[in-house]
Scaffold this active site. Structure first.
Site, mmCIF file in Angstrom:
data_model
loop_
_atom_site.group_PDB
_atom_site.id
_atom_site.type_symbol
_atom_site.label_atom_id
_atom_site.label_comp_id
_atom_site.label_asym_id
_atom_site.label_seq_id
_atom_site.Cartn_x
_atom_site.Cartn_y
_atom_site.Cartn_z
ATOM 1 N N THR A 45 8.066 39.512 -8.223
ATOM 2 C CA THR A 45 7.335 39.143 -9.436
ATOM 3 C C THR A 45 6.023 38.483 -9.017
ATOM 4 O OG1 THR A 45 8.483 37.031 -9.607
ATOM 5 C CG2 THR A 45 9.431 38.895 -10.818
ATOM 6 N N THR A 47 3.922 35.637 -9.646
ATOM 7 C CA THR A 47 3.732 34.281 -9.110
ATOM 8 C C THR A 47 4.593 34.049 -7.880
ATOM 9 O OG1 THR A 47 3.205 33.501 -11.344
ATOM 10 C CG2 THR A 47 3.770 31.823 -9.703
ATOM 11 N N CYS A 48 5.784 34.607 -7.864
ATOM 12 C CA CYS A 48 6.687 34.440 -6.711
ATOM 13 C C CYS A 48 6.077 35.059 -5.457
ATOM 14 C CB CYS A 48 8.042 35.082 -6.994
ATOM 15 S SG CYS A 48 8.861 34.409 -8.454
ATOM 16 N N THR A 49 5.518 36.257 -5.606
ATOM 17 C CA THR A 49 4.982 37.003 -4.474
ATOM 18 C C THR A 49 3.591 36.537 -4.070
ATOM 19 O OG1 THR A 49 6.296 38.930 -5.071
ATOM 20 C CG2 THR A 49 4.370 39.331 -3.682
#
Length: 161
Positions: A45, A47-49
């Site tokens: 996703t 923001t996670c990545t």
């Protein structure tokens, strides 16, 4: 009830891909020494990545220099997705363990589960970062929104080591 400082990491099983396929990781293994633990809503996703994982990749050596023995990312995904994401982000090369909470049971036990139906996310983990010492939470920072990565960023947690 949401986990707080002074609480113990709940008992549970996580998954990772080993030499012969998926293998269980007991949370008791995370209850030895100092551990930086962070949770993400989902591998791959935005923001996670693009923000959360890179902040820990950048600061991994600094955590180790301060005596943190393990850096662990928790994601409510299957172990194959977690493994592919670790490789695609460089987490594996940085020594960050990406562990799958495939059924979300640990996330629920932590009180950090949430749903975001418009994004197709159900039973996911709130974005957080924590420091554990011998399985006890010394620090825990939880983002107000899954799209934010400020108090849970690697550099922010590093300041509290």
């Amino acid at each position: 009830m949401t986990i707080t400082v002074g609480d113990k990491l709940p008992a549970g099983k996580l998954l990772r891909v080993g030499a012969n396929g998926p293998e269980a990781v007991d949370t008791a293994d995370l209850s030895q020494g100092r551990v930086a633990l962070f949770g993400v809503p989902g591998a791959f996703t935005g923001t996670c990545t693009n923000a959360h994982m890179p902040s820990f990749v950048r600061s991994a050596d600094a955590f180790r220099d301060k005596g943190v023995g393990r850096i662990v990312c928790l994601t409510v995904n299957d172990p194959f997705v977690a493994d592919a994401w670790a490789k695609s982000t460089g987490a594996d090369k940085a020594g960050i363990e990406v562990l799958a909470d495939a059924d979300g049971s640990l996330t629920k036990a932590l009180g950090l589960d949430f749903d975001a139906p418009p994004a197709g996310l159900f039973g996911r983990c709130k974005r957080f970062a924590a420091l554990l010492k011998d399985g006890v939470f010394e620090v825990i920072e939880i983002e107000d929104s899954p799209g934010q990565c400020s108090v849970s960023a690697g550099e922010a947690l590093l300041e509290k080591v």
